[in-house]
Design an enzyme around this catalytic site. Structure first.
Site, mmCIF file in Angstrom:
data_model
loop_
_atom_site.group_PDB
_atom_site.id
_atom_site.type_symbol
_atom_site.label_atom_id
_atom_site.label_comp_id
_atom_site.label_asym_id
_atom_site.label_seq_id
_atom_site.Cartn_x
_atom_site.Cartn_y
_atom_site.Cartn_z
ATOM 1 N N GLY A 190 48.533 38.634 129.776
ATOM 2 C CA GLY A 190 48.096 38.261 130.912
ATOM 3 C C GLY A 190 47.989 36.869 131.105
ATOM 4 C CG HIS A 191 48.507 33.280 128.757
ATOM 5 N ND1 HIS A 191 49.731 31.915 128.032
ATOM 6 C CD2 HIS A 191 48.545 31.989 129.548
ATOM 7 C CE1 HIS A 191 49.274 30.541 128.278
ATOM 8 N NE2 HIS A 191 48.687 30.809 129.017
ATOM 9 C CE1 TYR A 192 51.063 31.619 132.904
ATOM 10 C CE2 TYR A 192 52.032 30.760 131.297
ATOM 11 C CZ TYR A 192 51.221 30.480 132.219
ATOM 12 O OH TYR A 192 50.573 29.822 131.874
ATOM 13 C CB ILE B 87 53.497 31.534 126.159
ATOM 14 C CG1 ILE B 87 54.849 31.506 126.945
ATOM 15 C CG2 ILE B 87 52.991 30.010 125.625
ATOM 16 C CD1 ILE B 87 55.302 30.369 128.699
#
Length: 170
Positions: free
Chosen positions: A80-82, A87
């Site tokens: 979810g990041h990203y 990252i």
């Protein structure tokens, strides 16, 4: 800025300061890799902290330590990041410093507990597979310790983090 809270929840830096939300450690050296039988504070980071140099006073009396943390490509935060461009979140970099501090407690302190994230500065991104070199400088004593950390990857400086801990004096 987000910080890890109880049971892995996220909140603000202010809530971390008021509640010591990033957790504390049990007996010295009790933090291990995820899934190990040792005690480990609730953490959004699965990576293992490797002690490169235990806390010790240098010839000027400054207490220094160093750790290394390899950011696995399988960290739970990456999907979810990203999506498509992972990252490592800043809160996870702070957590790596927190775990490093717990692993390298200053001589004569026991039962370190994080009470504040005093400041952070993120200088460059951290990506899956990066190895973080964490250099820590401890100041204080008499139950209150401050930890100033510089975090770097192979590409250079990644972050500067200052944490405040309370501890029982041994």
């Amino acid at each position: 800025m987000e910080t890890a809270g109880p049971a892995g929840t996220l909140g603000s830096a202010e809530s971390a300061e008021s509640a010591g939300a990033l957790g504390s450690a049990g007996p010295a050296g009790s933090i291990g890799s995820a899934g190990a039988s040792s005690t480990r504070p609730c953490s959004p980071v699965a990576a293992r902290v490797e002690v490169v140099r235990p806390a010790a006073a240098d010839d000027r009396g400054t207490v220094r330590a160093a750790t290394a943390v390899t950011v696995g490509e399988d960290e739970a935060v990456f999907p979810g990041h990203y999506p498509g461009f992972p990252i490592f979140p800043g809160v996870c970099v702070i957590e790596c410093v927190h775990l490093s501090g717990l692993r390298t407690a200053p001589p004569g302190s026991a039962g370190l507990e994080l009470v504040a994230v005093e400041s952070t500065r993120f200088l460059s991104p951290v990506f899956p597979g990066d190895r973080l070199a964490v250099d820590l400088v401890w100041t204080g004593g008499s139950g209150v310790w401050k930890c100033a950390a510089k975090v770097a990857t192979e590409r250079g400086a990644a972050a500067q983090v200052r944490l405040r801990f309370t501890a029982e004096e041994a």
